[in-house]
Motif scaffolding. Structure first.
Motif, PDB file in Angstrom:
ATOM      1  N   THR A   1      61.955  -3.194  77.301  1.00  0.00           N
ATOM      2  CA  THR A   1      60.788  -2.937  76.447  1.00  0.00           C
ATOM      3  C   THR A   1      59.551  -2.911  77.342  1.00  0.00           C
ATOM      4  OG1 THR A   1      61.867  -4.089  74.608  1.00  0.00           O
ATOM      5  CG2 THR A   1      59.490  -3.728  74.448  1.00  0.00           C
ATOM      6  N   TYR A   2      58.798  -1.822  77.249  1.00  0.00           N
ATOM      7  CA  TYR A   2      57.619  -1.667  78.106  1.00  0.00           C
ATOM      8  C   TYR A   2      56.475  -1.097  77.281  1.00  0.00           C
ATOM      9  CZ  TYR A   2      58.514   3.360  78.095  1.00  0.00           C
ATOM     10  OH  TYR A   2      58.690   4.672  77.700  1.00  0.00           O
ATOM     11  N   ARG A   3      55.290  -1.132  77.867  1.00  0.00           N
ATOM     12  CA  ARG A   3      54.102  -0.519  77.279  1.00  0.00           C
ATOM     13  C   ARG A   3      53.199  -0.050  78.413  1.00  0.00           C
ATOM     14  NH1 ARG A   3      49.512  -3.699  76.969  1.00  0.00           N
ATOM     15  NH2 ARG A   3      48.855  -2.562  75.111  1.00  0.00           N
TER      16      ARG A   3
ATOM     17  N   VAL B   1      57.515  -5.663  79.024  1.00  0.00           N
ATOM     18  CA  VAL B   1      57.406  -6.669  77.965  1.00  0.00           C
ATOM     19  C   VAL B   1      58.622  -7.597  77.979  1.00  0.00           C
ATOM     20  CG1 VAL B   1      57.171  -7.048  75.479  1.00  0.00           C
ATOM     21  CG2 VAL B   1      55.990  -5.118  76.585  1.00  0.00           C
ATOM     22  N   SER B   2      59.824  -7.033  78.027  1.00  0.00           N
ATOM     23  CA  SER B   2      61.043  -7.850  78.022  1.00  0.00           C
ATOM     24  C   SER B   2      62.199  -7.020  78.559  1.00  0.00           C
ATOM     25  CB  SER B   2      61.381  -8.356  76.605  1.00  0.00           C
ATOM     26  OG  SER B   2      61.694  -7.265  75.756  1.00  0.00           O
TER      27      SER B   2
ATOM     28  N   ASP C   1      51.725   1.954  72.532  1.00  0.00           N
ATOM     29  CA  ASP C   1      52.570   1.020  71.768  1.00  0.00           C
ATOM     30  C   ASP C   1      53.764   0.587  72.606  1.00  0.00           C
ATOM     31  OD1 ASP C   1      53.593   3.558  71.834  1.00  0.00           O
ATOM     32  OD2 ASP C   1      54.583   3.404  69.875  1.00  0.00           O
ATOM     33  N   ASP C   2      54.438  -0.482  72.154  1.00  0.00           N
ATOM     34  CA  ASP C   2      55.644  -0.952  72.841  1.00  0.00           C
ATOM     35  C   ASP C   2      56.788   0.018  72.586  1.00  0.00           C
ATOM     36  OD1 ASP C   2      54.139  -3.065  73.605  1.00  0.00           O
ATOM     37  OD2 ASP C   2      55.085  -4.529  72.252  1.00  0.00           O
ATOM     38  N   ARG C   3      57.489   0.343  73.646  1.00  0.00           N
ATOM     39  CA  ARG C   3      58.610   1.270  73.554  1.00  0.00           C
ATOM     40  C   ARG C   3      59.842   0.642  74.187  1.00  0.00           C
ATOM     41  NH1 ARG C   3      57.602   6.667  72.322  1.00  0.00           N
ATOM     42  NH2 ARG C   3      55.411   7.032  71.741  1.00  0.00           N
ATOM     43  N   GLU C   4      60.969   0.901  73.573  1.00  0.00           N
ATOM     44  CA  GLU C   4      62.237   0.378  74.076  1.00  0.00           C
ATOM     45  C   GLU C   4      63.027   1.496  74.732  1.00  0.00           C
ATOM     46  OE1 GLU C   4      64.413  -1.607  71.050  1.00  0.00           O
ATOM     47  OE2 GLU C   4      63.071  -3.350  71.001  1.00  0.00           O
TER      48      GLU C   4
ATOM     49  N   THR D   1      47.877   4.230  67.911  1.00  0.00           N
ATOM     50  CA  THR D   1      48.685   3.812  69.055  1.00  0.00           C
ATOM     51  C   THR D   1      48.661   4.847  70.173  1.00  0.00           C
ATOM     52  OG1 THR D   1      50.650   4.771  68.000  1.00  0.00           O
ATOM     53  CG2 THR D   1      50.225   2.433  67.611  1.00  0.00           C
TER      54      THR D   1
END
Length: 337
Positions: free
Chosen positions: A78-80, A164-165, A53-56, A18
């Motif tokens: 949540t972003y990447r 991402v969200s 990787d996706d991180r919050e 990752t």
């Protein structure tokens, strides 16, 4: 963080799947990609490690509504990093060739950028919304506005960041205002609870009344049945007494008839016995009338002698003997004549 080991002046780097690694030597790109493993010289190598990787990112900030009420917003983004090369060019993702740790704080810079952008859009929404409306529809409005604002932010694609969200966890006023807002609802709930309690009590009282009425009706019916039973018992006792009295009357009448008949029979028997005795007595008297007096005297003396007790000794005085001899002489003379 990349894993770097030392071997006789050389360094060996092993990265995670990752992590995007960029290795430059003398300004020229030598290695680039995720999950790389290679040897390098620390004095001529420039290394960058970009997480893909996706991180919050959790964020919390305060805002003010249209009616000047302070609210706190809790959200999670949540972003990447979709373009590691652009991120490495705009932010400091360089790592120490000896330890593999970041020399700067790139993730904190990204967090500051995302938090500031999200807060700006959230404040813009809440500043035009009253507190009551914000508490009802503010979560969805803030989430949509923040998501749209981050998607339209030009710095994020230029930095290689993809959203991402967006989630808004809570939107809450100050504790005093929240308690004040809860009071009407609590009062209404309490009133509903009290009404339900009163209704339940009323239903319980009505049921108790119905039960009491049923018990009273049962007691009345039982008393009626007992009254009928007493009447029936009285009737039975009266009938039994009447029947016993009738039977006693029959028995008494029969006994009276029997006694009358017995008395009559005894009277008839006594009459007949008396008549027989009278006839016998008459005959006996008639028979004695024909016998001489001397004979009667002798019979009387004989009868008297039969009824006298036993006499051991008899003493006759001269007077008695003289009289007796005189009577006997008179009797002999009469017989001779």
């Amino acid at each position: 963080m990349a894993d770097i080991t030392r071997r006789a002046g050389w360094r060996h780097l092993r990265s995670a799947p990752t992590s995007h690694i960029r290795h430059q030597r003398r300004g020229r790109l030598v290695h680039e990609g995720e999950g790389l493993s290679f040897w390098f010289r620390p004095l001529t190598a420039a290394l960058s490690e970009v997480p893909v990787d996706d991180r919050e990112l959790a964020m919390a900030f305060h805002a003010r509504t249209a009616d000047f009420q302070d609210v706190s917003v809790q959200a999670t983004v949540t972003y990447r990093i979709g373009d590691p090369a652009a991120a490495a060019a705009r932010l400091d993702f360089s790592v120490d060739p000896g330890t593999g740790a970041w020399r700067g704080t790139p993730l904190e810079q990204i967090a500051t950028l995302l938090t500031g952008t999200a807060q700006q859009h959230a404040l813009d929404v809440l500043a035009r919304t009253a507190l009551a409306e914000a508490l009802v529809d503010g979560v969805a409005a803030v989430r949509d506005r923040v998501a749209a604002g981050l998607a339209a932010e030009p710095r994020l694609p230029a930095t290689g960041i993809e959203i991402v969200s967006v989630r808004v966890v809570a939107l809450r006023p100050e504790p005093e205002v929240e308690r004040a807002l809860r009071t009407p609802a609590r009062e209404q709930i309490q009133q509903e609870a009290d009404r339900a309690t009163y209704e339940r009590r009323a239903v319980a009282v009505e049921r108790e009344r119905a039960i009491a009425e049923n018990e009273l009706a049962n007691k009345i019916e039982l008393a009626r049945q007992e009254e009928r039973l007493v009447e029936q018992r009285g009737t039975n006792a009266r009938r039994e007494a009447e029947e016993n009295a009738a039977a006693d009357a029959v028995r008494a009448e029969a006994e009276a008839v029997r006694k009358v008949r017995l008395a009559r029979a005894k009277a008839e028997a006594a009459r007949k016995v008396g008549a027989a005795r009278a006839a016998a007595r008459s005959a006996w008297l008639a028979a004695h009338t024909e016998v001489p007096p001397a004979t009667l005297h002798a019979l009387a003396v004989g009868r008297a002698a039969e009824n006298l007790p036993r006499i051991e000794h008899l003493t006759l005085s001269p007077d008695v003997l003289t009289g007796l001899l005189a009577r006997l002489g008179e009797g002999g003379a009469g017989a001779g004549s």
